[in-house]
Design a protein around this motif. Structure first.
Motif, PDB file in Angstrom:
ATOM      1  N   ARG A  84       0.840  -1.189   0.000  1.00 14.61           N
ATOM      2  CA  ARG A  84       0.000   0.000   0.000  1.00 14.61           C
ATOM      3  C   ARG A  84       0.889   1.258   0.000  1.00 14.61           C
ATOM      4  O   ARG A  84       2.075   1.183   0.357  1.00 14.61           O
ATOM      5  N   PRO A  85       0.327   2.413  -0.389  1.00 21.93           N
ATOM      6  CA  PRO A  85       1.127   3.651  -0.393  1.00 21.93           C
ATOM      7  C   PRO A  85       1.786   3.952   0.948  1.00 21.93           C
ATOM      8  O   PRO A  85       2.894   4.496   0.997  1.00 21.93           O
ATOM      9  N   GLY A  86       1.141   3.579   2.056  1.00 18.88           N
ATOM     10  CA  GLY A  86       1.715   3.854   3.373  1.00 18.88           C
ATOM     11  C   GLY A  86       2.764   2.866   3.823  1.00 18.88           C
ATOM     12  O   GLY A  86       3.393   3.055   4.870  1.00 18.88           O
ATOM     13  N   GLY A  87       2.972   1.792   3.048  1.00 18.61           N
ATOM     14  CA  GLY A  87       4.002   0.821   3.394  1.00 18.61           C
ATOM     15  C   GLY A  87       3.471  -0.503   3.898  1.00 18.61           C
ATOM     16  O   GLY A  87       4.205  -1.493   3.915  1.00 18.61           O
ATOM     17  N   SER A  88       2.197  -0.560   4.339  1.00 23.63           N
ATOM     18  CA  SER A  88       1.626  -1.826   4.800  1.00 23.63           C
ATOM     19  C   SER A  88       1.321  -2.711   3.594  1.00 23.63           C
ATOM     20  O   SER A  88       1.366  -2.256   2.452  1.00 23.63           O
ATOM     21  N   ARG A  89       0.983  -3.966   3.868  1.00 23.66           N
ATOM     22  CA  ARG A  89       0.721  -4.921   2.793  1.00 23.66           C
ATOM     23  C   ARG A  89      -0.733  -5.367   2.822  1.00 23.66           C
ATOM     24  O   ARG A  89      -1.281  -5.667   3.886  1.00 23.66           O
ATOM     25  N   SER A  90      -1.344  -5.395   1.647  1.00 23.32           N
ATOM     26  CA  SER A  90      -2.709  -5.903   1.546  1.00 23.32           C
ATOM     27  C   SER A  90      -2.665  -7.422   1.450  1.00 23.32           C
ATOM     28  O   SER A  90      -1.622  -8.006   1.138  1.00 23.32           O
ATOM     29  N   LYS A  91      -3.778  -8.070   1.705  1.00 27.71           N
ATOM     30  CA  LYS A  91      -3.875  -9.513   1.559  1.00 27.71           C
ATOM     31  C   LYS A  91      -4.363  -9.855   0.149  1.00 27.71           C
ATOM     32  O   LYS A  91      -5.092  -9.077  -0.460  1.00 27.71           O
ATOM     33  N   PRO A  92      -3.960 -11.004  -0.402  1.00 25.77           N
ATOM     34  CA  PRO A  92      -4.487 -11.425  -1.705  1.00 25.77           C
ATOM     35  C   PRO A  92      -6.010 -11.459  -1.643  1.00 25.77           C
ATOM     36  O   PRO A  92      -6.603 -11.820  -0.619  1.00 25.77           O
ATOM     37  N   MET A  93      -6.628 -11.071  -2.747  1.00 24.41           N
ATOM     38  CA  MET A  93      -8.081 -10.976  -2.744  1.00 24.41           C
ATOM     39  C   MET A  93      -8.643 -11.227  -4.140  1.00 24.41           C
ATOM     40  O   MET A  93      -8.025 -10.853  -5.147  1.00 24.41           O
ATOM     41  N   PHE A  94      -9.781 -11.880  -4.200  1.00 23.74           N
ATOM     42  CA  PHE A  94     -10.528 -12.024  -5.450  1.00 23.74           C
ATOM     43  C   PHE A  94     -11.464 -10.834  -5.508  1.00 23.74           C
ATOM     44  O   PHE A  94     -12.393 -10.711  -4.698  1.00 23.74           O
ATOM     45  N   ALA A  95     -11.201  -9.912  -6.440  1.00 22.00           N
ATOM     46  CA  ALA A  95     -11.922  -8.639  -6.439  1.00 22.00           C
ATOM     47  C   ALA A  95     -12.002  -8.079  -7.850  1.00 22.00           C
ATOM     48  O   ALA A  95     -11.464  -8.644  -8.804  1.00 22.00           O
ATOM     49  N   MET A  96     -12.709  -6.930  -7.960  1.00 24.95           N
ATOM     50  CA  MET A  96     -12.759  -6.230  -9.237  1.00 24.95           C
ATOM     51  C   MET A  96     -11.355  -5.788  -9.640  1.00 24.95           C
ATOM     52  O   MET A  96     -10.534  -5.441  -8.793  1.00 24.95           O
ATOM     53  N   PHE A  97     -11.091  -5.779 -10.926  1.00 25.31           N
ATOM     54  CA  PHE A  97      -9.764  -5.468 -11.441  1.00 25.31           C
ATOM     55  C   PHE A  97      -9.259  -4.112 -10.960  1.00 25.31           C
ATOM     56  O   PHE A  97      -8.079  -3.960 -10.607  1.00 25.31           O
ATOM     57  N   ASN A  98     -10.107  -3.089 -10.924  1.00 26.00           N
ATOM     58  CA  ASN A  98      -9.602  -1.759 -10.573  1.00 26.00           C
ATOM     59  C   ASN A  98      -9.249  -1.634  -9.085  1.00 26.00           C
ATOM     60  O   ASN A  98      -8.659  -0.643  -8.664  1.00 26.00           O
ATOM     61  N   TYR A  99      -9.565  -2.653  -8.294  1.00 26.82           N
ATOM     62  CA  TYR A  99      -9.145  -2.666  -6.895  1.00 26.82           C
ATOM     63  C   TYR A  99      -7.616  -2.716  -6.801  1.00 26.82           C
ATOM     64  O   TYR A  99      -7.024  -2.163  -5.869  1.00 26.82           O
ATOM     65  N   ALA A 100      -6.974  -3.351  -7.762  1.00 29.12           N
ATOM     66  CA  ALA A 100      -5.512  -3.488  -7.739  1.00 29.12           C
ATOM     67  C   ALA A 100      -4.830  -2.121  -7.738  1.00 29.12           C
ATOM     68  O   ALA A 100      -3.896  -1.878  -6.963  1.00 29.12           O
ATOM     69  N   PHE A 101      -5.293  -1.211  -8.574  1.00 28.27           N
ATOM     70  CA  PHE A 101      -4.681   0.115  -8.635  1.00 28.27           C
ATOM     71  C   PHE A 101      -5.010   0.913  -7.385  1.00 28.27           C
ATOM     72  O   PHE A 101      -4.180   1.653  -6.867  1.00 28.27           O
ATOM     73  N   GLN A 102      -6.217   0.742  -6.882  1.00 29.06           N
ATOM     74  CA  GLN A 102      -6.637   1.467  -5.684  1.00 29.06           C
ATOM     75  C   GLN A 102      -5.809   1.067  -4.471  1.00 29.06           C
ATOM     76  O   GLN A 102      -5.399   1.907  -3.676  1.00 29.06           O
ATOM     77  N   VAL A 103      -5.531  -0.225  -4.341  1.00 30.12           N
ATOM     78  CA  VAL A 103      -4.836  -0.688  -3.139  1.00 30.12           C
ATOM     79  C   VAL A 103      -3.318  -0.610  -3.262  1.00 30.12           C
ATOM     80  O   VAL A 103      -2.621  -0.348  -2.292  1.00 30.12           O
ATOM     81  N   GLY A 104      -2.790  -0.828  -4.466  1.00 23.15           N
ATOM     82  CA  GLY A 104      -1.336  -0.916  -4.594  1.00 23.15           C
ATOM     83  C   GLY A 104      -0.744  -0.204  -5.791  1.00 23.15           C
ATOM     84  O   GLY A 104       0.420  -0.438  -6.132  1.00 23.15           O
ATOM     85  N   GLY A 105      -1.514   0.684  -6.447  1.00 18.18           N
ATOM     86  CA  GLY A 105      -0.977   1.483  -7.543  1.00 18.18           C
ATOM     87  C   GLY A 105      -0.571   0.674  -8.766  1.00 18.18           C
ATOM     88  O   GLY A 105      -1.052  -0.429  -9.007  1.00 18.18           O
ATOM     89  N   ARG A 129       1.219  -6.536 -11.723  1.00 14.34           N
ATOM     90  CA  ARG A 129       1.280  -7.921 -11.237  1.00 14.34           C
ATOM     91  C   ARG A 129      -0.055  -8.642 -11.457  1.00 14.34           C
ATOM     92  O   ARG A 129      -0.078  -9.838 -11.790  1.00 14.34           O
ATOM     93  N   THR A 130      -1.158  -7.922 -11.281  1.00 12.90           N
ATOM     94  CA  THR A 130      -2.480  -8.519 -11.494  1.00 12.90           C
ATOM     95  C   THR A 130      -2.673  -8.894 -12.955  1.00 12.90           C
ATOM     96  O   THR A 130      -3.164  -9.987 -13.272  1.00 12.90           O
ATOM     97  N   VAL A 131      -2.272  -8.008 -13.862  1.00 12.92           N
ATOM     98  CA  VAL A 131      -2.402  -8.286 -15.291  1.00 12.92           C
ATOM     99  C   VAL A 131      -1.506  -9.448 -15.696  1.00 12.92           C
ATOM    100  O   VAL A 131      -1.904 -10.318 -16.475  1.00 12.92           O
ATOM    101  N   GLU A 132      -0.296  -9.493 -15.163  1.00 10.05           N
ATOM    102  CA  GLU A 132       0.617 -10.581 -15.510  1.00 10.05           C
ATOM    103  C   GLU A 132       0.085 -11.925 -15.022  1.00 10.05           C
ATOM    104  O   GLU A 132       0.231 -12.942 -15.713  1.00 10.05           O
ATOM    105  N   ARG A 133      -0.531 -11.950 -13.843  1.00  9.90           N
ATOM    106  CA  ARG A 133      -1.132 -13.193 -13.346  1.00  9.90           C
ATOM    107  C   ARG A 133      -2.330 -13.599 -14.193  1.00  9.90           C
ATOM    108  O   ARG A 133      -2.560 -14.782 -14.426  1.00  9.90           O
ATOM    109  N   LEU A 134      -3.078 -12.622 -14.620  1.00 10.58           N
ATOM    110  CA  LEU A 134      -4.280 -12.886 -15.408  1.00 10.58           C
ATOM    111  C   LEU A 134      -3.947 -13.426 -16.792  1.00 10.58           C
ATOM    112  O   LEU A 134      -4.595 -14.343 -17.298  1.00 10.58           O
TER     113      LEU A 134
END
Length: 375
Positions: free
Chosen positions: A111-132, A138-143
């Motif tokens: 995350r922008p503040g330095g903490s880490r999010s947990k893996p999640m099955f979510a909408m694609f745009n969540y990736a940019f919101q949580v981790g830029g 990384r989400t696109v490469e996995r997909l």
């Protein structure tokens, strides 16, 4: 002496222009460090010379010019993401839209503040919101299992000013537009959009078409095709006087991976694509359908999506066909079988003739920059 002085002055001006444009671009150092952390899990590039670039549209309201589009909540989302594949030898360019509502596996991200999010099955745009951008890459490469060689992020203001620097982009409308939310009012027929109008046109959803995100992506692709026409027809890339304001506008709001974060890097990219024929500049959306558990979300259509990603990864040609042709008899000189996408129109496959040793290429619903809706 006078001629020598003139050369020195001209050289100084040229260097000043170069330095200004070069300094406009923001290198995405944080994303580079995050991607390096996960280098071992990232896909490998298979074809020398081919490139895959993830283009991300940011809805950040940060900054005076972006704040007018809404309140700055301190987070960003990306309602626009395009995987741009440039073939080896630059014979073709394929731009693949990824729906923001696509349900995907988002990895644990910084995350922008330095903490880490947990893996999640979510909408694609969540990736940019949580981790830029790094999380989105990384989400696109996995997909897709496709290595992203570069990425770039452009915000509202950068898009708008780039269109204005081109003196607008012409599109054709079959009916008038009056969208209060997008502050967009346009007549039917040929219309030259300025930057503000173009931004409203590609962002609007609720009052245009069927109100779906898929329809908005189709509209974005039509606009990008018109943008390609404008750049090529006006020889922008070959005319320094016309090119400078476009580059100045584009680079001022551009954040890219460090390898691309220079005028030289962008120039090499532009030089490689400027001679691609418009009929080989293709636009499509990943094969998608309504998510089985929520009609307001999307999921991939398989095996069509897997075939598309594999062709891009191996730099194998992708064929697109306009959706209108899919509903009116045979396409080109062949008959096709349809792969269901929820609307019955995502991808078509040509039956394989056993006497032909070469399997037919799957054909996907899409368009090319050569198609001119203005007729």
């Amino acid at each position: 002496m006078g001629a020598g002085a003139l050369v020195v002055v001209a050289g100084g001006v040229g260097w000043a222009v170069y330095a200004k444009l070069n300094s406009n671009i923001t290198p995405d150092e944080a994303a580079a460090a995050e991607l390096a952390r996960y280098e071992k899990e990232r896909p490998t590039s298979l074809v020398r010379g081919a490139q895959n670039i993830l283009v991300i549209g940011s809805d950040s309201r940060a900054g005076t010019k972006n704040r007018r589009y809404g309140k700055d909540s301190g987070t960003e989302r990306s309602d626009t993401a395009i995987l741009l594949h440039l073939s080896s030898g630059r014979r073709s360019a394929t731009a693949v839209s990824i729906p923001r509502d696509l349900m995907v596996d988002v990895p644990g991200c910084r995350r922008p503040g330095g903490s880490r999010s947990k893996p999640m099955f979510a909408m694609f745009n969540y990736a940019f919101q949580v981790g830029g951008s790094a999380c989105t890459v990384r989400t696109v490469e996995r997909l897709t299992n496709i290595r992203m060689d570069h990425h770039m992020v452009i915000d509202f203001n950068g898009f708008k000013e780039m269109v204005d620097a081109l003196d607008g982009v012409e599109i054709c409308l079959t009916k008038p537009i009056n969208d209060k939310a997008a502050k967009l009012r346009l007549p039917a027929g040929k219309v030259t959009l300025n930057g503000e109008q173009a931004l409203g046109y590609v962002r609007a959803r609720k009052s245009l078409g069927n109100g779906s995100d898929t329809d908005r992506m189709d509209r974005q692709q039509r606009f990008l095709a018109a943008l390609v026409h404008k750049v090529q027809s006006n020889d922008v890339l070959l005319n320094p006087v016309r090119l400078y304001p476009v580059l100045d506008a584009a680079t001022s709001s551009l954040t890219t991976d460090p390898a691309l974060a220079s005028l030289r890097g962008l120039y090499e990219l532009a030089r490689g694509v400027r001679d691609i024929p418009t009929e080989r500049v293709q636009f499509l959306t990943v094969p998608r359908e309504s998510y089985v558990y929520n009609a307001n979300r999307d999921q991939l259509v398989e095996p069509a999506a897997k075939r598309l990603f594999q062709r891009l990864r191996t730099d194998t040609p992708v064929e697109v066909v306009d959706s209108s042709e899919m509903h009116h008899g045979p396409i080109l000189d062949f008959s096709y079988t349809r792969s269901h996408d929820g609307d019955g129109k995502t991808s078509l496959e040509r039956p394989h003739d056993p006497a032909d040793p070469t399997p037919p290429a799957p054909t996907f619903r899409g368009s090319t920059a050569a198609e001119n809706p203005c007729g």
